[in-house]
Design a protein around this motif. Structure first.
Motif, PDB file in Angstrom:
ATOM      1  N   ARG A  68      35.407  44.224  46.521  1.00 42.82           N
ATOM      2  CA  ARG A  68      36.693  43.687  46.985  1.00 42.82           C
ATOM      3  C   ARG A  68      36.958  42.273  46.472  1.00 42.82           C
ATOM      4  NH1 ARG A  68      36.023  43.964  52.770  1.00 42.82           N
ATOM      5  NH2 ARG A  68      37.764  42.540  52.781  1.00 42.82           N
ATOM      6  N   SER A  69      35.923  41.461  46.364  1.00 39.90           N
ATOM      7  CA  SER A  69      36.122  40.091  45.872  1.00 39.90           C
ATOM      8  C   SER A  69      36.511  40.097  44.396  1.00 39.90           C
ATOM      9  CB  SER A  69      34.859  39.261  46.093  1.00 39.90           C
ATOM     10  OG  SER A  69      34.640  39.103  47.469  1.00 39.90           O
ATOM     11  N   GLY A  70      35.822  40.912  43.602  1.00 40.24           N
ATOM     12  CA  GLY A  70      36.194  41.049  42.197  1.00 40.24           C
ATOM     13  C   GLY A  70      37.607  41.582  42.056  1.00 40.24           C
ATOM     14  N   ASP A  71      37.945  42.589  42.879  1.00 44.16           N
ATOM     15  CA  ASP A  71      39.310  43.142  42.863  1.00 44.16           C
ATOM     16  C   ASP A  71      40.341  42.060  43.180  1.00 44.16           C
ATOM     17  OD1 ASP A  71      38.334  45.701  42.326  1.00 44.16           O
ATOM     18  OD2 ASP A  71      38.504  46.384  44.412  1.00 44.16           O
ATOM     19  N   THR A  72      40.037  41.226  44.156  1.00 47.30           N
ATOM     20  CA  THR A  72      40.947  40.145  44.555  1.00 47.30           C
ATOM     21  C   THR A  72      41.210  39.201  43.385  1.00 47.30           C
ATOM     22  OG1 THR A  72      40.263  40.250  46.870  1.00 47.30           O
ATOM     23  CG2 THR A  72      41.189  38.153  46.107  1.00 47.30           C
ATOM     24  N   LEU A  73      40.153  38.810  42.697  1.00 41.11           N
ATOM     25  CA  LEU A  73      40.315  37.915  41.550  1.00 41.11           C
ATOM     26  C   LEU A  73      41.107  38.579  40.428  1.00 41.11           C
ATOM     27  CD1 LEU A  73      36.783  36.307  41.592  1.00 41.11           C
ATOM     28  CD2 LEU A  73      38.959  35.127  42.029  1.00 41.11           C
ATOM     29  N   VAL A  74      40.806  39.841  40.134  1.00 41.93           N
ATOM     30  CA  VAL A  74      41.525  40.557  39.081  1.00 41.93           C
ATOM     31  C   VAL A  74      43.011  40.648  39.433  1.00 41.93           C
ATOM     32  CG1 VAL A  74      41.825  42.795  37.946  1.00 41.93           C
ATOM     33  CG2 VAL A  74      39.527  41.847  38.251  1.00 41.93           C
ATOM     34  N   GLN A  75      43.323  41.023  40.658  1.00 39.62           N
ATOM     35  CA  GLN A  75      44.725  41.136  41.074  1.00 39.62           C
ATOM     36  C   GLN A  75      45.456  39.813  40.918  1.00 39.62           C
ATOM     37  OE1 GLN A  75      44.155  42.578  45.064  1.00 39.62           O
ATOM     38  NE2 GLN A  75      43.658  44.650  44.374  1.00 39.62           N
ATOM     39  N   ARG A  76      44.816  38.735  41.327  1.00 39.73           N
ATOM     40  CA  ARG A  76      45.466  37.429  41.271  1.00 39.73           C
ATOM     41  C   ARG A  76      45.648  36.947  39.828  1.00 39.73           C
ATOM     42  NH1 ARG A  76      45.051  37.510  46.482  1.00 39.73           N
ATOM     43  NH2 ARG A  76      45.873  35.840  47.770  1.00 39.73           N
ATOM     44  N   LEU A  77      44.627  37.072  39.011  1.00 39.78           N
ATOM     45  CA  LEU A  77      44.764  36.575  37.640  1.00 39.78           C
ATOM     46  C   LEU A  77      45.803  37.385  36.882  1.00 39.78           C
ATOM     47  CD1 LEU A  77      43.161  38.205  35.067  1.00 39.78           C
ATOM     48  CD2 LEU A  77      41.215  37.596  36.463  1.00 39.78           C
ATOM     49  N   GLU A  78      45.820  38.703  37.087  1.00 36.29           N
ATOM     50  CA  GLU A  78      46.819  39.523  36.396  1.00 36.29           C
ATOM     51  C   GLU A  78      48.227  39.270  36.927  1.00 36.29           C
ATOM     52  OE1 GLU A  78      45.150  43.487  36.667  1.00 36.29           O
ATOM     53  OE2 GLU A  78      44.130  43.245  34.729  1.00 36.29           O
ATOM     54  N   ALA A  79      48.365  39.086  38.226  1.00 39.44           N
ATOM     55  CA  ALA A  79      49.685  38.793  38.804  1.00 39.44           C
ATOM     56  C   ALA A  79      50.239  37.480  38.266  1.00 39.44           C
ATOM     57  CB  ALA A  79      49.598  38.745  40.330  1.00 39.44           C
ATOM     58  N   ASP A  80      49.341  36.538  37.943  1.00 34.32           N
ATOM     59  CA  ASP A  80      49.772  35.257  37.397  1.00 34.32           C
ATOM     60  C   ASP A  80      49.996  35.302  35.890  1.00 34.32           C
ATOM     61  OD1 ASP A  80      49.780  34.135  39.901  1.00 34.32           O
ATOM     62  OD2 ASP A  80      48.040  32.833  39.578  1.00 34.32           O
ATOM     63  N   GLY A  81      49.762  36.455  35.250  1.00 37.85           N
ATOM     64  CA  GLY A  81      50.040  36.613  33.832  1.00 37.85           C
ATOM     65  C   GLY A  81      48.859  36.421  32.900  1.00 37.85           C
ATOM     66  N   HIS A  82      47.664  36.305  33.454  1.00 39.56           N
ATOM     67  CA  HIS A  82      46.469  36.145  32.625  1.00 39.56           C
ATOM     68  C   HIS A  82      45.894  37.502  32.241  1.00 39.56           C
ATOM     69  CE1 HIS A  82      46.607  31.872  33.246  1.00 39.56           C
ATOM     70  NE2 HIS A  82      46.675  32.049  34.552  1.00 39.56           N
ATOM     71  N   ILE A  83      44.889  37.486  31.384  1.00 43.68           N
ATOM     72  CA  ILE A  83      44.304  38.711  30.834  1.00 43.68           C
ATOM     73  C   ILE A  83      42.882  38.884  31.351  1.00 43.68           C
ATOM     74  CG2 ILE A  83      43.576  39.837  28.691  1.00 43.68           C
ATOM     75  CD1 ILE A  83      45.793  37.895  27.370  1.00 43.68           C
ATOM     76  N   LEU A  84      42.590  40.063  31.892  1.00 42.40           N
ATOM     77  CA  LEU A  84      41.219  40.388  32.275  1.00 42.40           C
ATOM     78  C   LEU A  84      40.476  40.741  30.990  1.00 42.40           C
ATOM     79  CD1 LEU A  84      39.029  40.876  34.415  1.00 42.40           C
ATOM     80  CD2 LEU A  84      39.840  43.247  34.532  1.00 42.40           C
ATOM     81  N   ALA A  85      39.563  39.874  30.566  1.00 41.41           N
ATOM     82  CA  ALA A  85      38.847  40.058  29.303  1.00 41.41           C
ATOM     83  C   ALA A  85      37.639  40.972  29.457  1.00 41.41           C
ATOM     84  CB  ALA A  85      38.405  38.700  28.756  1.00 41.41           C
ATOM     85  N   ASP A  86      37.012  40.947  30.641  1.00 43.20           N
ATOM     86  CA  ASP A  86      35.855  41.796  30.912  1.00 43.20           C
ATOM     87  C   ASP A  86      35.533  41.686  32.398  1.00 43.20           C
ATOM     88  OD1 ASP A  86      33.755  43.553  30.522  1.00 43.20           O
ATOM     89  OD2 ASP A  86      32.662  42.278  29.108  1.00 43.20           O
ATOM     90  N   ARG A  87      34.749  42.639  32.871  1.00 44.60           N
ATOM     91  CA  ARG A  87      34.343  42.625  34.275  1.00 44.60           C
ATOM     92  C   ARG A  87      33.030  43.373  34.405  1.00 44.60           C
ATOM     93  NH1 ARG A  87      37.717  45.023  39.468  1.00 44.60           N
ATOM     94  NH2 ARG A  87      36.171  44.431  41.042  1.00 44.60           N
ATOM     95  N   LYS A  88      32.098  42.755  35.130  1.00 45.77           N
ATOM     96  CA  LYS A  88      30.791  43.373  35.338  1.00 45.77           C
ATOM     97  C   LYS A  88      30.269  43.049  36.728  1.00 45.77           C
ATOM     98  CE  LYS A  88      28.936  43.165  30.575  1.00 45.77           C
ATOM     99  NZ  LYS A  88      29.768  44.145  30.078  1.00 45.77           N
ATOM    100  N   ILE A  89      29.328  43.888  37.177  1.00 42.23           N
ATOM    101  CA  ILE A  89      28.542  43.605  38.376  1.00 42.23           C
ATOM    102  C   ILE A  89      27.095  43.488  37.913  1.00 42.23           C
ATOM    103  CG2 ILE A  89      27.715  44.484  40.594  1.00 42.23           C
ATOM    104  CD1 ILE A  89      30.390  45.801  40.991  1.00 42.23           C
ATOM    105  N   ILE A  90      26.423  42.467  38.411  1.00 41.20           N
ATOM    106  CA  ILE A  90      25.047  42.215  38.008  1.00 41.20           C
ATOM    107  C   ILE A  90      24.217  41.855  39.237  1.00 41.20           C
ATOM    108  CG2 ILE A  90      25.342  39.755  37.534  1.00 41.20           C
ATOM    109  CD1 ILE A  90      23.771  40.258  34.911  1.00 41.20           C
ATOM    110  N   ARG A  91      22.937  42.188  39.181  1.00 40.71           N
ATOM    111  CA  ARG A  91      22.047  41.886  40.305  1.00 40.71           C
ATOM    112  C   ARG A  91      21.852  40.380  40.462  1.00 40.71           C
ATOM    113  NH1 ARG A  91      16.695  44.004  39.939  1.00 40.71           N
ATOM    114  NH2 ARG A  91      16.768  43.244  37.821  1.00 40.71           N
ATOM    115  N   ASP A  92      21.472  39.963  41.637  1.00 39.00           N
ATOM    116  CA  ASP A  92      21.249  38.556  41.949  1.00 39.00           C
ATOM    117  C   ASP A  92      19.899  38.107  41.390  1.00 39.00           C
ATOM    118  OD1 ASP A  92      21.719  36.060  43.049  1.00 39.00           O
ATOM    119  OD2 ASP A  92      22.412  36.870  44.951  1.00 39.00           O
ATOM    120  N   GLU A  93      19.842  38.052  40.070  1.00 39.17           N
ATOM    121  CA  GLU A  93      18.640  37.627  39.347  1.00 39.17           C
ATOM    122  C   GLU A  93      19.052  36.509  38.394  1.00 39.17           C
ATOM    123  OE1 GLU A  93      15.578  38.583  39.846  1.00 39.17           O
ATOM    124  OE2 GLU A  93      16.002  40.267  41.201  1.00 39.17           O
ATOM    125  N   ARG A  94      18.458  35.356  38.573  1.00 39.93           N
ATOM    126  CA  ARG A  94      18.859  34.148  37.840  1.00 39.93           C
ATOM    127  C   ARG A  94      18.919  34.361  36.327  1.00 39.93           C
ATOM    128  NH1 ARG A  94      16.233  28.254  39.106  1.00 39.93           N
ATOM    129  NH2 ARG A  94      17.261  27.063  37.453  1.00 39.93           N
TER     130      ARG A  94
END
Length: 180
Positions: free
Chosen positions: A30-56
């Motif tokens: 949901r947090s990633g979705d929120t950011l994608v919705q907002r950036l696209e609504a403002d006219g920006h481009i989603l260049a990529d999107r990933k989920i990764i484990r909490d490993e430094r």
């Protein structure tokens, strides 16, 4: 005071979204979705999107890969900014930064205080620059993502925002790498 200069053209920015989670899938992000919705609504481009484990090391490797990609101007991560032992996103970001944007965390905390009071001290939101790419680490809550975008990032990634914005200095972020 800040304002939008309507005489200037909007310039879209290419943004990658990284969700840091040991448990979420793309369908539950949901947090990633929120950011994608907002950036696209403002006219920006989603260049990529990933989920990764909490490993430094894995987080830092993904940040470095995106910083090396000329098709990505900004990376925003969500999750892993808290105080628990598994929260290593901030450390991974700092492993990659050439310069930290110190005021980002401060301004984010001020915005958070208005919404969640002193609980804002538990967030370690951070921002920086590496290889000419902006990097921001946000908490994993949708509310925090909304606050960061609506209160800071959405404005700073609008070229028309005055008195200044992140977009107008983008061409100079990596000038030290071009010096002879």
């Amino acid at each position: 005071m800040s304002r939008i200069d309507e005489s200037k053209d909007f310039i879209p920015v290419r943004i990658a979204i990284l969700t840091v989670s040991d448990t979420r899938s793309l369908a539950e992000d949901r947090s990633g979705d929120t950011l994608v919705q907002r950036l696209e609504a403002d006219g920006h481009i989603l260049a990529d999107r990933k989920i990764i484990r909490d490993e430094r090391a894995e987080i830092a490797a993904q940040l470095r890969a995106w910083c090396a990609d000329p098709g990505i101007d900004v990376v925003i991560s969500t999750g892993g900014t808290g105080l628990t032992g598994r929260d290593v996103t901030v450390e991974a970001h700092r492993d990659v930064y050439e310069k930290e944007i110190d005021a980002f965390g401060t301004v984010f905390t001020i915005l958070s205080m208005e919404k969640i009071g002193t609980s804002a001290v538990q967030s370690r939101a951070t921002g920086g620059v590496a290889n000419g790419t902006y990097l921001f680490a946000l908490p994993g809550s949708t509310g925090a993502c909304k606050d960061a975008w609506d209160g800071i990032l959405g404005k700073q990634f609008d070229y028309r925002h005055r008195p200044c914005n992140f977009v107008e200095i983008m061409p100079r972020l990596d000038e030290h790498l071009r010096r002879k």
